[in-house]
Design a protein around this motif. Structure first.
Motif, PDB file in Angstrom:
ATOM      1  N   LYS A   3      54.380  -5.856 -23.063  1.00 45.42           N
ATOM      2  CA  LYS A   3      52.933  -6.031 -23.090  1.00 45.42           C
ATOM      3  C   LYS A   3      52.301  -4.847 -23.796  1.00 45.42           C
ATOM      4  CE  LYS A   3      50.462  -8.784 -19.692  1.00 45.42           C
ATOM      5  NZ  LYS A   3      49.678  -8.763 -18.440  1.00 45.42           N
ATOM      6  N   THR A   4      51.482  -5.125 -24.788  1.00 47.27           N
ATOM      7  CA  THR A   4      50.755  -4.070 -25.490  1.00 47.27           C
ATOM      8  C   THR A   4      49.269  -4.396 -25.437  1.00 47.27           C
ATOM      9  OG1 THR A   4      50.786  -5.139 -27.662  1.00 47.27           O
ATOM     10  CG2 THR A   4      52.697  -3.786 -27.084  1.00 47.27           C
ATOM     11  N   ARG A   5      48.470  -3.442 -25.865  1.00 41.63           N
ATOM     12  CA  ARG A   5      47.028  -3.684 -25.842  1.00 41.63           C
ATOM     13  C   ARG A   5      46.337  -2.919 -26.956  1.00 41.63           C
ATOM     14  NH1 ARG A   5      45.427   1.757 -25.402  1.00 41.63           N
ATOM     15  NH2 ARG A   5      46.008   2.703 -23.437  1.00 41.63           N
ATOM     16  N   PHE A   6      45.157  -3.405 -27.278  1.00 47.70           N
ATOM     17  CA  PHE A   6      44.241  -2.663 -28.139  1.00 47.70           C
ATOM     18  C   PHE A   6      42.989  -2.454 -27.313  1.00 47.70           C
ATOM     19  CE2 PHE A   6      40.938  -2.877 -31.675  1.00 47.70           C
ATOM     20  CZ  PHE A   6      41.108  -1.542 -32.029  1.00 47.70           C
ATOM     21  N   ALA A   7      42.540  -1.206 -27.209  1.00 44.11           N
ATOM     22  CA  ALA A   7      41.454  -0.887 -26.281  1.00 44.11           C
ATOM     23  C   ALA A   7      40.375  -0.055 -26.961  1.00 44.11           C
ATOM     24  CB  ALA A   7      42.017  -0.158 -25.065  1.00 44.11           C
ATOM     25  N   PRO A   8      39.599  -0.668 -27.846  1.00 42.05           N
ATOM     26  CA  PRO A   8      38.556   0.088 -28.546  1.00 42.05           C
ATOM     27  C   PRO A   8      37.331   0.332 -27.661  1.00 42.05           C
ATOM     28  CG  PRO A   8      38.447  -2.214 -29.167  1.00 42.05           C
ATOM     29  CD  PRO A   8      39.641  -2.081 -28.268  1.00 42.05           C
ATOM     30  N   VAL A  19      41.980  -0.514 -36.618  1.00 39.57           N
ATOM     31  CA  VAL A  19      42.670  -1.760 -36.973  1.00 39.57           C
ATOM     32  C   VAL A  19      44.166  -1.530 -37.121  1.00 39.57           C
ATOM     33  CG1 VAL A  19      42.934  -3.538 -38.745  1.00 39.57           C
ATOM     34  CG2 VAL A  19      40.652  -2.792 -38.062  1.00 39.57           C
ATOM     35  N   ARG A  20      44.559  -0.389 -37.695  1.00 37.55           N
ATOM     36  CA  ARG A  20      45.995  -0.129 -37.841  1.00 37.55           C
ATOM     37  C   ARG A  20      46.665  -0.015 -36.473  1.00 37.55           C
ATOM     38  NH1 ARG A  20      49.213   5.099 -40.036  1.00 37.55           N
ATOM     39  NH2 ARG A  20      47.880   5.990 -38.436  1.00 37.55           N
ATOM     40  N   THR A  21      45.999   0.646 -35.524  1.00 34.06           N
ATOM     41  CA  THR A  21      46.538   0.739 -34.165  1.00 34.06           C
ATOM     42  C   THR A  21      46.659  -0.653 -33.552  1.00 34.06           C
ATOM     43  OG1 THR A  21      45.536   2.917 -33.869  1.00 34.06           O
ATOM     44  CG2 THR A  21      46.159   1.742 -31.887  1.00 34.06           C
ATOM     45  N   ALA A  22      45.616  -1.470 -33.726  1.00 28.66           N
ATOM     46  CA  ALA A  22      45.654  -2.841 -33.206  1.00 28.66           C
ATOM     47  C   ALA A  22      46.796  -3.624 -33.841  1.00 28.66           C
ATOM     48  CB  ALA A  22      44.312  -3.532 -33.482  1.00 28.66           C
ATOM     49  N   ILE A  37      46.991  -7.738 -25.449  1.00 29.03           N
ATOM     50  CA  ILE A  37      45.738  -7.824 -24.692  1.00 29.03           C
ATOM     51  C   ILE A  37      44.645  -7.050 -25.407  1.00 29.03           C
ATOM     52  CG2 ILE A  37      44.602  -6.975 -22.571  1.00 29.03           C
ATOM     53  CD1 ILE A  37      48.176  -8.268 -22.584  1.00 29.03           C
ATOM     54  N   LEU A  38      43.443  -7.598 -25.423  1.00 32.32           N
ATOM     55  CA  LEU A  38      42.271  -6.895 -25.957  1.00 32.32           C
ATOM     56  C   LEU A  38      41.413  -6.432 -24.786  1.00 32.32           C
ATOM     57  CD1 LEU A  38      40.445  -5.974 -28.293  1.00 32.32           C
ATOM     58  CD2 LEU A  38      39.329  -8.220 -28.177  1.00 32.32           C
ATOM     59  N   ARG A  39      41.201  -5.130 -24.726  1.00 29.56           N
ATOM     60  CA  ARG A  39      40.378  -4.545 -23.663  1.00 29.56           C
ATOM     61  C   ARG A  39      39.238  -3.761 -24.292  1.00 29.56           C
ATOM     62  NH1 ARG A  39      44.140  -1.496 -20.671  1.00 29.56           N
ATOM     63  NH2 ARG A  39      43.524   0.506 -21.540  1.00 29.56           N
TER      64      ARG A  39
END
Length: 470
Positions: A3-8, A19-22, A37-39
């Motif tokens: 499980k990974t996430r992008f948390a801006p 965006v590169r991190t996402a 997951i988007l948080r």
């Protein structure tokens, strides 16, 4: 399951670095049949805006970075954070700190004067006295005072930090709101994150967060800290380098997969390959191959990659992204050749969709004037005879196909005993209005027989006016 996430944080636009991190997080999840997951980390109530939230959601949608859960908003989880903070207080793993801002400033000045690293000295860690009046306390986490934190970073390798280097971080502000280091740990724990992929500006937070995980009895995720993106002058990427909202790249005529291709190559490589489709990125990407050094943003390289994708992408996909640019120019694509045929003809030369739309104008819009430089060079009196002869041969064609058009132009050159350029270049200016176009026979086929003949008339009129003014 991975499980990974992008948390801006919605305190500004979604930019290239984010965006590169996402992308890296999304690729790792997709490659391993995991979840992404988007948080939305919107606890900064003063700076967070709904406009920024929408820009994040729109950017993710345009890029095709779909998420399995979310968006999850931190502001909807305040009760959970308070519960965790109270649990740490109850277990004597956190404490109220009554140090005033003035007191903390004085403490740091004294430490600097002694040549020490400025840091909170734990003065309220074991406080049992009467709290000072008029001070709203913060809550600090009791960081371990001995031992060390070992981070087996998937990009940077092993990082070891002594607990003596870490002070007691604030986990709740004086108004009771939780801080970033607390909320991110609780969220990643509750959401079952196995891998935290983020920018290396968070490296200093990681040992503190690992100690928090352990205090909560939570499993510590694996960390991968991605080096930052630099501008071409070697400084941190900013607006002047191109670190604008990702949606501006959409407005400037970039294909989403081309932007993703460019970003995946900022710090990652696979053999000597430069161009990747999204499925290829998913198949080939691996964190272990991410470079631990910063990457440099290069607009020319991005344009080149975009051009490669324009040349090779599915034509229907290209038309979908090109159509809004045609509409923005006021071009009615229903009144002219099929747009997919025009796009297929123009795709070899265009670096952006804006350039392609500009190049497509003469297929859908008649003109009354010619490009001044092209007309000066090619619509001269000497071009009158070749244009008249080509016009006659065009009018005589029963089949309006590129092959027949090419043969007619060749015949005209042969009849006049001149090179193809003496006929082709004036003809190009006549039917397109300028000096640049794809092959003139294919271009003429799409413009249509009637229009080509009429436009040659217009060119002949321009030559006549030029003769009269000579």
């Amino acid at each position: 399951m991975i499980k990974t996430r992008f948390a801006p944080s919605p305190t500004g636009y979604l930019h290239i670095g984010g965006v590169r991190t996402a992308l890296f997080s999304w690729l790792y999840a997709r490659q391993n049949n995991g979840q992404f997951i988007l948080r939305i980390e919107d606890t900064d109530l003063e700076r967070s805006t709904q406009e920024s939230v929408q820009a994040i959601l729109d950017g993710m949608e345009w890029l095709g970075l779909d998420y399995d859960e979310g968006p999850i908003y931190q502001t909807q989880r305040f009760d959970r954070y308070k519960e965790v903070i109270q649990d740490l207080l109850d277990r004597d793993l956190a404490y109220y700190c009554y140090a005033s801002p003035e007191e903390l400033d004085e403490m740091r000045e004294q430490q600097k004067a002694r040549g020490e690293k400025p840091r909170y000295d734990g003065r309220y860690r074991c406080f049992t006295g009467t709290p000072p009046e008029g001070v709203k306390p913060v809550v600090r986490f009791k960081n371990p005072t001995d031992g060390e934190v070992v981070i087996d970073d998937l990009v940077k390798g092993k990082i070891v930090v002594s607990n003596k280097e870490l002070d007691d971080l604030i986990i709740a502000r004086s108004d009771g709101t939780p801080t970033y280091n607390l909320t991110v740990v609780v969220d990643d724990w509750d959401m079952g994150m196995t891998h935290v992929i983020r920018g290396d500006d968070h490296v200093n937070n990681t040992p503190r967060q690992i100690n928090l995980y352990k205090a909560l009895g939570a499993e510590v995720p694996k960390f991968a800290h991605i080096p930052m993106v630099l501008g071409e002058d070697g400084s941190r990427l900013s607006k002047r380098h191109g670190a604008v909202s990702v949606l501006q790249y959409k407005e400037e005529g970039f294909l989403p997969e081309a932007l993703l291709n460019y970003l995946v190559r900022l710090g990652w490589s696979y053999k000597d390959q430069e161009i990747f489709t999204v499925p290829q990125m998913v198949e080939l990407f691996d964190l272990e191959s991410v470079n631990s050094s910063p990457s440099t943003f290069n607009t020319e390289k991005l344009l080149w990659i975009n051009q490669q994708h324009i040349q090779t992408t599915d034509i229907d996909h290209l038309v979908t992204h090109l159509t809004p640019f045609m509409e923005a120019k006021g071009l009615d694509v229903s009144q002219g050749p099929v747009l997919s045929k025009v796009a297929d003809l123009l795709r070899e030369r265009a670096r952006t969709l804006i350039e392609m739309a500009d190049g497509a104008t003469y297929f859908y819009q008649d003109f009354t004037e010619f490009d001044a430089d092209a007309a000066k060079k090619h619509l001269r009196p000497v071009a009158e005879e070749p244009l008249r002869l080509v016009q006659q041969k065009f009018a005589a064609l029963s089949e309006w196909k590129a092959e027949a058009i090419h043969a007619a132009i060749q015949e005209a050159a042969s009849d006049l005993d001149v090179g193809m350029g003496k006929v082709g270049m004036p003809l190009r200016v006549a039917i397109t209005g300028g000096g640049q176009s794809p092959s003139i026979d294919a271009t003429a086929e799409l413009i249509g027989q009637e229009k080509c003949i009429a436009r040659i008339d217009l060119a002949l009129q321009a030559i006549e006016i030029r003769k009269q003014n000579a």
